[in-house]
Write an enzyme that holds these catalytic residues in place. Structure first.
Site, PDB file in Angstrom:
ATOM      1  N   LYS A 191       0.867  -1.196   0.000  1.00 43.67           N
ATOM      2  CA  LYS A 191       0.000   0.000   0.000  1.00 43.67           C
ATOM      3  C   LYS A 191       0.898   1.238   0.000  1.00 43.67           C
ATOM      4  CE  LYS A 191      -4.045   1.322   2.761  1.00 43.67           C
ATOM      5  NZ  LYS A 191      -4.086   1.711   4.175  1.00 43.67           N
TER       6      LYS A 191
HETATM    7  C1  E4P Z   1      -7.311   2.834   5.092  1.00 43.34           C
HETATM    8  O1  E4P Z   1      -6.752   2.392   4.151  1.00 43.34           O
HETATM    9  C2  E4P Z   1      -7.147   4.236   5.535  1.00 43.34           C
HETATM   10  O2  E4P Z   1      -5.837   4.387   5.930  1.00 43.34           O
HETATM   11  C3  E4P Z   1      -8.102   4.543   6.648  1.00 43.34           C
HETATM   12  O3  E4P Z   1      -9.351   4.007   6.357  1.00 43.34           O
HETATM   13  C4  E4P Z   1      -8.249   5.998   6.982  1.00 43.34           C
HETATM   14  O4  E4P Z   1      -9.355   6.102   7.839  1.00 43.34           O
HETATM   15  P1  E4P Z   1      -9.540   7.292   8.864  1.00 43.34           P
HETATM   16  O5  E4P Z   1      -9.850   8.515   8.068  1.00 43.34           O
HETATM   17  O6  E4P Z   1     -10.686   6.866   9.720  1.00 43.34           O
HETATM   18  O7  E4P Z   1      -8.269   7.404   9.632  1.00 43.34           O
END
Ligand code: E4P
Length: 226
Positions: free
Chosen positions: A86
């Site tokens: 990622k």
């Molecule tokens: C997932 O890939 C993201 O990093 C995450 O969902 C971000 O979510 P948040 O805005 O609740 O931190």
């Protein structure tokens, strides 16, 4: 739409897997840091639990493309070849996505706030692109509409890239994108549970139980009634 868990807490992951048809896990550095444990120890435990067929997305930290690529190599060496590397979408991130994709690694472009960032990630060869629905809303833009535009861009341009929408805060956001046919949504355990809990449904079930027990006796079910 795949249902992914956005958490690294193995206890919460096991609980969701017990009750819900989950397809995998996404993590980011903040989520991993909440465990207070060494990252690879946590991630290997998750991989062992979900198996090779479960989706696991693990984020890189480096800024320079060459370093991101090295992180990707280590992530996959430690956690298996089905692991998605990622990578935040920056200029360097796009380069790293292209290199890793050409090397045959699975990649997920993340920290996506605009449709054109998603477009570039898809062009670079990402398997998934992760837009942040609620964080886009918090900027005064429309997270749901932005993700729909991204989905249209992918379909109309013939990209194989799928969306794994992230940063959800409520069921309505999930429902809108599920109905729009996006590839995956990654949700915090509490957001997943809120998809099923509903006071109307609980009241209806309590009423059915009361009526049945009125007929067959307290505690009776279809397992042990006459
Ligand atoms: C997932 O890939 C993201 O990093 C995450 O969902 C971000 O979510 P948040 O805005 O609740 O931190």
């Amino acid at each position: 739409m795949k249902l992914i868990i956005d958490d690294a807490d193995i206890k919460k992951i096991k609980e969701i897997y017990e009750f819900y048809p989950a397809d995998g896990i996404t993590t980011n550095p903040s989520i991993v840091s909440k465990t207070g444990r060494p990252p690879y120890e946590v991630l290997k435990e998750i991989r062992e639990f979900i198996g090779e067929e479960g989706d696991l997305h693990v984020q890189t930290i480096s800024q320079k493309a060459e370093d991101i690529v090295e992180e990707g190599h280590r992530i996959v060496a430690e956690l298996g070849k089905t692991t998605y590397v990622k990578i935040p979408v920056t200029q360097e991130g796009l380069k790293a996505i292209r290199i890793l994709s050409q090397e045959g690694y699975r990649t997920t472009a993340t920290t996506i706030y605009t449709p054109m960032q998603a477009y570039l990630a898809a062009k670079a060869g990402a398997d998934y692109a992760a837009p942040y629905v609620n964080r886009i809303d918090n900027l005064g833009a429309n997270g749901i509409e932005s993700v729909k535009v991204m989905q249209d861009i992918f379909k109309k341009n013939g990209f194989k890239t799928e969306l794994v929408a992230a940063s959800f805060k409520n069921s309505q956001q999930v429902q809108e994108l599920c109905a729009y046919g996006i590839g995956a949504a990654t949700l915090a355990p509490d957001v997943i549970k809120n998809l099923v809990f509903n006071p109307c449904n609980e009241a209806a079930i309590a009423n059915f139980k009361k009526d049945f027990e009125g007929l067959c006796g307290e505690g009776k079910t279809m397992k042990d009634c006459e």
